[in-house]
Scaffold this active site. Structure first.
Site, mmCIF file in Angstrom:
data_model
loop_
_atom_site.group_PDB
_atom_site.id
_atom_site.type_symbol
_atom_site.label_atom_id
_atom_site.label_comp_id
_atom_site.label_asym_id
_atom_site.label_seq_id
_atom_site.Cartn_x
_atom_site.Cartn_y
_atom_site.Cartn_z
ATOM 1 N N LYS A 93 7.892 4.078 16.461
ATOM 2 C CA LYS A 93 8.927 3.115 16.100
ATOM 3 C C LYS A 93 10.402 3.731 16.579
ATOM 4 C CE LYS A 93 6.566 0.892 12.324
ATOM 5 N NZ LYS A 93 6.345 0.629 10.955
ATOM 6 N N HIS B 196 0.814 -5.656 2.339
ATOM 7 C CA HIS B 196 1.405 -5.076 3.387
ATOM 8 C C HIS B 196 2.943 -5.453 3.310
ATOM 9 C CE1 HIS B 196 -2.214 -3.678 5.055
ATOM 10 N NE2 HIS B 196 -2.816 -4.814 4.455
ATOM 11 N N ARG C 80 12.081 -7.389 12.303
ATOM 12 C CA ARG C 80 12.337 -8.120 11.325
ATOM 13 C C ARG C 80 12.642 -9.857 11.634
ATOM 14 N NH1 ARG C 80 9.839 -5.260 9.034
ATOM 15 N NH2 ARG C 80 10.770 -3.575 7.617
ATOM 16 N N ARG D 191 -6.007 0.592 3.895
ATOM 17 C CA ARG D 191 -4.486 1.037 3.254
ATOM 18 C C ARG D 191 -4.409 0.246 1.980
ATOM 19 N NH1 ARG D 191 -3.227 -1.311 8.071
ATOM 20 N NH2 ARG D 191 -1.082 -2.007 8.283
ATOM 21 N N GLU E 199 -1.651 -7.232 7.109
ATOM 22 C CA GLU E 199 -0.223 -7.000 7.667
ATOM 23 C C GLU E 199 -0.063 -7.848 9.143
ATOM 24 O OE1 GLU E 199 2.567 -6.487 7.917
ATOM 25 O OE2 GLU E 199 3.046 -4.502 7.257
ATOM 26 N N HIS F 207 0.935 -1.026 -0.065
ATOM 27 C CA HIS F 207 -0.045 -0.103 0.031
ATOM 28 C C HIS F 207 0.865 1.180 -0.006
ATOM 29 C CE1 HIS F 207 0.962 0.637 4.189
ATOM 30 N NE2 HIS F 207 0.881 -0.710 4.251
ATOM 31 N N GLY F 208 0.395 2.424 -0.413
ATOM 32 C CA GLY F 208 0.975 3.629 -0.608
ATOM 33 C C GLY F 208 0.944 4.127 1.239
ATOM 34 N N GLU F 209 1.728 5.177 1.171
ATOM 35 C CA GLU F 209 2.007 5.647 2.819
ATOM 36 C C GLU F 209 0.757 5.746 3.346
ATOM 37 O OE1 GLU F 209 4.536 9.203 4.188
ATOM 38 O OE2 GLU F 209 2.591 10.089 3.819
ATOM 39 N N SER F 210 0.774 5.417 4.635
ATOM 40 C CA SER F 210 -0.491 5.499 5.533
ATOM 41 C C SER F 210 -0.358 6.681 6.652
ATOM 42 C CB SER F 210 -0.728 4.195 6.185
ATOM 43 O OG SER F 210 0.310 4.099 7.179
ATOM 44 N N THR F 211 -1.312 6.803 7.063
ATOM 45 C CA THR F 211 -1.148 7.835 8.335
ATOM 46 C C THR F 211 -0.216 7.368 9.235
ATOM 47 O OG1 THR F 211 -3.064 7.115 9.442
ATOM 48 C CG2 THR F 211 -3.357 8.957 7.878
ATOM 49 N N HIS G 228 0.450 -8.881 12.304
ATOM 50 C CA HIS G 228 -0.086 -8.339 13.844
ATOM 51 C C HIS G 228 1.037 -7.745 14.660
ATOM 52 C CE1 HIS G 228 -2.190 -7.730 17.224
ATOM 53 N NE2 HIS G 228 -3.435 -7.570 16.648
ATOM 54 N N TYR G 229 0.945 -6.617 14.911
ATOM 55 C CA TYR G 229 2.217 -6.062 15.659
ATOM 56 C C TYR G 229 1.951 -6.144 17.445
ATOM 57 C CZ TYR G 229 6.566 -4.504 13.161
ATOM 58 O OH TYR G 229 7.556 -4.222 12.495
HETATM 59 C C1 3PG Z 1 3.827 -1.684 10.416
HETATM 60 O O1 3PG Z 1 2.704 -2.733 10.408
HETATM 61 O O2 3PG Z 1 4.171 -0.803 11.235
HETATM 62 C C2 3PG Z 1 4.062 -1.323 8.839
HETATM 63 O O3 3PG Z 1 3.033 -1.444 7.887
HETATM 64 C C3 3PG Z 1 5.048 -2.196 8.744
HETATM 65 O O4 3PG Z 1 6.212 -2.031 9.740
HETATM 66 P P1 3PG Z 1 7.471 -2.623 9.644
HETATM 67 O O5 3PG Z 1 8.172 -2.022 8.395
HETATM 68 O O6 3PG Z 1 8.166 -1.788 10.898
HETATM 69 O O7 3PG Z 1 7.566 -3.962 9.991
#
Ligand code: 3PG
Length: 248
Positions: free
Chosen positions: A98, A182, A115, A60, A87, A9-13, A89-90
């Site tokens: 970050k 994503h 990563r 997005r 994406e 996707h393009g840049e998100s907020t 899940h974070y």
């Molecule tokens: C996110 O989920 O924050 C981004 O879409 C991907 O993030 P990353 O490059 O920090 O894994």
């Protein structure tokens, strides 16, 4: 020989504000909208046509696909939304900055969370408002399918079945496909397709809004791949993604 086009996707907020996003459903920025349109222009100029599109259930990626297809005058294309292309899940990092997280825990720890193949970020509590259990778009899933965090290995475990069960049979049936997804769901797909090792996948960063073409042989093994667009700008965008997780 087959061709498939992947597109982050393009840049998100939250790309703009440099926050961990994951399953949070944020929209595109103006820049992201323009990146998506530009991706469509590049595909049109390159003579690409499609029969079918896949995307996630996050706006997005969905909107990026719509905008690119609009540029190509292909809004009639059938679109399959599949949560398995979401994406990664974070977990409990979702919503955090970050660079601030790197200042607090160290660049190396954030690199591991961003990563590494098999170390997930800290999990959300099931009771956390950020958990997706009550989100209607996931109503058809079993509770254990809805993550509270994921490492890339977990994302591979849901993306690869989407490829094997849905996408690969469609390619073999002769459908020309574009996938709008994503950074990390595409890293998962590419790891599988190219057989990238758990160590080497750490160095793969996908830029926003840039078509990535994979040419595949009759067994769907990659022959070669390339981004469409200016090579220097793409390399700079990849380096910028890599640097998002460093303390300022
Ligand atoms: C996110 O989920 O924050 C981004 O879409 C991907 O993030 P990353 O490059 O920090 O894994």
């Amino acid at each position: 020989m087959y061709k498939i086009v992947f597109m982050r996707h393009g840049e998100s907020t939250w790309n703009l504000s440099n926050r961990f996003t994951g399953w949070t459903d944020v929209d595109l920025t103006e820049k992201g909208i323009n990146e998506a349109k530009q991706a469509g222009k590049l595909l049109k100029e390159g003579g690409y046509t499609f029969d079918l599109a896949y995307t996630s259930v996050l706006k997005r990626a969905v909107r990026t696909l719509w905008l690119a297809l609009d540029e190509m005058d292909m809004m009639y294309l059938p679109i399959k939304n599949d949560w398995r292309l979401n994406e990664r899940h974070y977990g409990a990092l979702q919503g955090l900055d970050k660079a601030e997280t790197a200042a607090k825990y160290g660049d190396q720890q954030v690199l591991v969370w961003r990563r590494s193949y098999d170390t997930p970020p800290p999990a959300l509590e099931p009771t956390d408002d950020r958990a997706s259990f009550n989100d209607p778009r996931y109503a058809g899933l079993r509770k254990e399918q809805i993550p509270l965090t994921e490492c890339l290995k977990d994302t591979v475990a849901r993306v690869v079945p989407a490829w094997d069960e849905e996408i690969a049979p469609a390619i073999r049936a002769g459908k020309k496909i574009i996938i709008s997804a994503h950074g990390n769901s595409l890293r998962a797909l590419i790891k599988m397709l190219d057989g990238i090792s758990d160590d080497d996948i750490v160095g793969l960063n996908i830029p926003n809004g840039t078509p990535l073409v994979y040419e595949l042989d009759e067994n769907l093994k990659p022959i070669r791949h390339y981004y469409l667009g200016d090579a220097d700008a793409i390399a700079a965008a990849q380096a910028a993604v890599a640097n998002q997780g460093k303390a300022k």
